[in-house]
Scaffold this active site. Sequence first.
Site, PDB file in Angstrom:
ATOM      1  N   LEU A 232     -24.318  62.993  48.406  1.00  0.00           N
ATOM      2  CA  LEU A 232     -24.393  63.228  49.844  1.00  0.00           C
ATOM      3  C   LEU A 232     -23.026  63.138  50.512  1.00  0.00           C
ATOM      4  CD1 LEU A 232     -26.888  63.787  51.666  1.00  0.00           C
ATOM      5  CD2 LEU A 232     -26.789  61.389  52.343  1.00  0.00           C
TER       6      LEU A 232
ATOM      7  N   TYR B 147     -30.200  53.148  29.410  1.00  0.00           N
ATOM      8  CA  TYR B 147     -29.682  54.487  29.694  1.00  0.00           C
ATOM      9  C   TYR B 147     -29.950  55.438  28.521  1.00  0.00           C
ATOM     10  CZ  TYR B 147     -26.997  52.620  33.686  1.00  0.00           C
ATOM     11  OH  TYR B 147     -26.604  52.037  34.857  1.00  0.00           O
TER      12      TYR B 147
END
Length: 323
Positions: free
Chosen positions: A217, A53
Amino acid sequence: MEFTQLGRSGLSVSRLCLGTMNFGPLTSEPDSFSIMDSAHDAGINFFDTANVYGQDKGKGATETILGNWFAQGGGRREKTVLATKLYGDMGEWPNEGRLSALNIRRALDASLTRLQTDYVDLYQFHHIDRRTPWEEIWQAMEVAVAQGKILYAGSSNFAGWHIAQAQSAAASRHFTGLVSEQSIYNLVTRDIELEVIPAAEHYGLGILPWSPLQGGLLGGVLKKDQEGKRRLQGRAKEAVEQRRPAIEAYEAFAAELGHEPGDVALAWLLHQPAVTAPIVGPRTQEQLDAGVRALSVTLDEAALARLDEIFPGRQTAPEHYAW
């Protein structure tokens, strides 16, 4: 905050896990510190990261931010169940990725240095390594446990039969093996219901869902677009158009329940028996607050059934596709 056991282990973790992937590339170090402090204040003791990351800030940048936060003291490390991962290439030279015994040793030591700690609570395989035999992987992990550098092992993005392979090899060595599996899982993406969840339940692994809002979403994307808070374009717009009727029905049902869509999506995961803790990856304090708010959302059987109508799930294999 509610707490539960991580799989069949004796480790007690919060029902939400703080994902840190945005720390560095999207969230500044000071803001990341503030979010982590707020997570502790809310009772979240379970933090997840990975050695790769950092994105444009460079691989390892996120672990470095966590390490700097731990270095402030105040019991920050002691209060945290720390999970990180290895697998992805950290450099261009051979043996700087995957799950060889050599890379497990090197990657773990490098993570410990960046994290400014002498042990990791949960060390996770970020992906299955089809080249390295499980005997080698578990031998390297046993050494790390014996050295006190890790306490538990977990997997991420494994298929059901990969979990079975891993646990069979661990059992032959009288080793604990995996205690968790981190997979993409949400109302839209439910493929792990076929075989991963049954395998996890059989072997006593806790499921740690990543992308619980399917990249936003399920977070009220249509409502935000109408309010001018989010502009739909590119891949995000395509994803919405592919599922617009279902998303419209979902957001309307969330409003009927009196909750924000994102809260309902997280609450649904928390109602799934195999799930230990969804991973929420906030970029801002407000997003963390929203994740914590979902803990207070209760969904009855009728609500759960309605969500299954809007976003149909999977039966356990092979019944899903065969008699």
